[in-house]
Enzyme design. Structure first.
Site, PDB file in Angstrom:
ATOM      1  CG  ASN A 157      -1.709   1.236   1.410  1.00  0.00           C
ATOM      2  OD1 ASN A 157      -1.783   2.061   0.499  1.00  0.00           O
ATOM      3  ND2 ASN A 157      -2.332   1.391   2.581  1.00  0.00           N
ATOM      4  CD1 TRP A 158       3.668   1.255  -2.813  1.00  0.00           C
ATOM      5  CD2 TRP A 158       3.813   2.571  -4.627  1.00  0.00           C
ATOM      6  NE1 TRP A 158       4.577   0.683  -3.678  1.00  0.00           N
ATOM      7  CE2 TRP A 158       4.683   1.477  -4.804  1.00  0.00           C
ATOM      8  CE3 TRP A 158       3.721   3.518  -5.634  1.00  0.00           C
ATOM      9  CZ2 TRP A 158       5.471   1.319  -5.943  1.00  0.00           C
ATOM     10  CZ3 TRP A 158       4.506   3.365  -6.776  1.00  0.00           C
ATOM     11  CH2 TRP A 158       5.371   2.273  -6.926  1.00  0.00           C
ATOM     12  CE  LYS A 159      -0.029   3.176   4.842  1.00  0.00           C
ATOM     13  NZ  LYS A 159       0.137   3.272   6.286  1.00  0.00           N
ATOM     14  CG  HIS A 206      -5.669   1.951   5.426  1.00  0.00           C
ATOM     15  ND1 HIS A 206      -5.172   2.862   6.322  1.00  0.00           N
ATOM     16  CD2 HIS A 206      -4.676   1.046   5.211  1.00  0.00           C
ATOM     17  CE1 HIS A 206      -3.935   2.527   6.641  1.00  0.00           C
ATOM     18  NE2 HIS A 206      -3.600   1.430   5.971  1.00  0.00           N
ATOM     19  CD  GLU A 232      -2.679   5.480   6.908  1.00  0.00           C
ATOM     20  OE1 GLU A 232      -2.679   5.511   5.668  1.00  0.00           O
ATOM     21  OE2 GLU A 232      -1.766   4.945   7.581  1.00  0.00           O
ATOM     22  CD  GLU A 274      -3.136  -2.301   7.483  1.00  0.00           C
ATOM     23  OE1 GLU A 274      -2.065  -2.563   6.933  1.00  0.00           O
ATOM     24  OE2 GLU A 274      -3.771  -1.248   7.288  1.00  0.00           O
ATOM     25  N   GLY A 331       3.073   2.344  10.685  1.00  0.00           N
ATOM     26  CA  GLY A 331       4.023   3.430  10.468  1.00  0.00           C
ATOM     27  C   GLY A 331       4.790   3.828  11.716  1.00  0.00           C
ATOM     28  CB  SER A 360       5.824  -1.826  11.696  1.00  0.00           C
ATOM     29  OG  SER A 360       5.404  -0.506  12.028  1.00  0.00           O
ATOM     30  N   GLY A 419       3.063  -1.158   4.142  1.00  0.00           N
ATOM     31  CA  GLY A 419       3.092   0.261   3.800  1.00  0.00           C
ATOM     32  C   GLY A 419       4.494   0.685   3.400  1.00  0.00           C
ATOM     33  N   GLY A 420       5.212   1.296   4.329  1.00  0.00           N
ATOM     34  CA  GLY A 420       6.536   1.864   4.066  1.00  0.00           C
ATOM     35  C   GLY A 420       7.486   0.942   3.322  1.00  0.00           C
TER      36      GLY A 420
HETATM   37  P1  13P Z   1       3.410   0.392   7.506  1.00  0.00           P
HETATM   38  O1  13P Z   1       3.853  -0.906   6.912  1.00  0.00           O
HETATM   39  O2  13P Z   1       4.129   1.591   6.947  1.00  0.00           O
HETATM   40  O3  13P Z   1       3.365   0.345   8.993  1.00  0.00           O
HETATM   41  O4  13P Z   1       1.880   0.611   7.022  1.00  0.00           O
HETATM   42  C1  13P Z   1       0.970  -0.411   7.213  1.00  0.00           C
HETATM   43  C2  13P Z   1      -0.279  -0.076   6.490  1.00  0.00           C
HETATM   44  O5  13P Z   1      -1.044   0.784   6.911  1.00  0.00           O
HETATM   45  C3  13P Z   1      -0.561  -0.782   5.232  1.00  0.00           C
HETATM   46  O6  13P Z   1      -1.862  -0.558   4.801  1.00  0.00           O
END
Ligand code: 13P
Length: 249
Positions: A8-10, A94, A96, A164, A170, A209, A230-231
């Protein structure tokens, strides 16, 4: 069922980031991945990402969709539009989106339904925040989210669930294998209670993470059918390291 490793590149990635997808595509010319692979770039890059991933096992998905197929909703993107751009998956609910856009379980259910209508697989996200976890309410919160945000007629083919924990997103903080295992078992039982045997075939991903260093241990936890990353999905080298750490099923 085969695991799913999803990036997920956000809100990250300009045109130049397509080089990461090209790098992944090159890596899988000779190498057979041990899991299904998915990258969800920002909507602006979906069509080009689909082209960049052409001929590789990497699927491309969206990060959100509107519940309706079209209409006067400035700035929104429908599931049909994602599909039209070449996406085959879409993330819905999600944390967020729930947090910054006030998305309720009801709204998330409508989006998951829209995904199904458009022929996309929905990755439906659930997860407790730190206050809920500290108060011992994590299982209750997540089961309620599941109950109210999964549409009635979902099947293993059109639904993936992602657990999650908000406090692990993050932050570099990981849920322990024991915490992940406990929650994934509860999610599995909730899915089985709702869909019978078919509920045992719905993939449950862990997200928060996930990195090359912890991926193997997380993916070996019972009922963990993949990861939402994510990251560590932004760089092809990190994502590849996670893919290579994934145990074969
Ligand atoms: P991180 O891997 O950056 O913690 O993000 C997780 C996430 O929200 C994937 O949707």
């Amino acid at each position: 069922m085969q695991r799913l490793l999803a990036g997920n590149w956000k809100m990250n990635g300009l045109h130049a980031a397509l080089a990461e997808i090209r790098a992944l595509t090159r890596a899988f010319v000779k190498e057979h991945p041990p899991a299904s692979l998915l990258i969800c770039p920002p909507a602006t890059l979906i069509a080009e990402a689909v082209a960049a991933a052409g001929g590789s096992p990497i699927a491309i998905g969206g990060q959100d969709c509107h519940a309706l197929p079209s209409g006067a909703y400035t700035g929104n993107i429908s599931a049909e539009m994602l599909r039209d751009a070449g996406a085959t998956f879409v993330i819905v609910g999600h944390s967020e989106r729930r947090h910054y856009h006030g998305e309720t379980n009801l709204a998330v259910a409508a989006k998951a339904k829209a995904a199904r209508r458009a022929g996309l697989t929905a990755i439906l996200c659930v997860g407790e925040n730190e206050t809920d976890r500290d108060a011992g309410r994590a299982l209750a919160v997540v089961t309620t989210q599941l109950k109210s945000s999964i549409p009635e007629d979902s099947t293993a083919a059109d639904l993936v669930v992602a657990y999650e924990p908000v406090w692990a997103i993050g932050t570099g903080r990981n849920a322990t294998s024991a915490q992940i295992g406990e929650m994934h078992e509860a999610v599995r039982e909730a899915l089985a209670a709702r869909f019978g045997e078919a509920g045992r075939k719905i993939r449950i991903l862990y997200g928060g993470s996930v990195k090359p260093e912890n991926a193997k241990e997380i993916l070996e936890t019972p009922n963990v059918d993949g990861a939402l990353i994510g990251g560590a999905s932004l760089k092809a080298s990190d994502f590849l390291a996670i893919v290579r750490a994934c145990p074969v099923r």
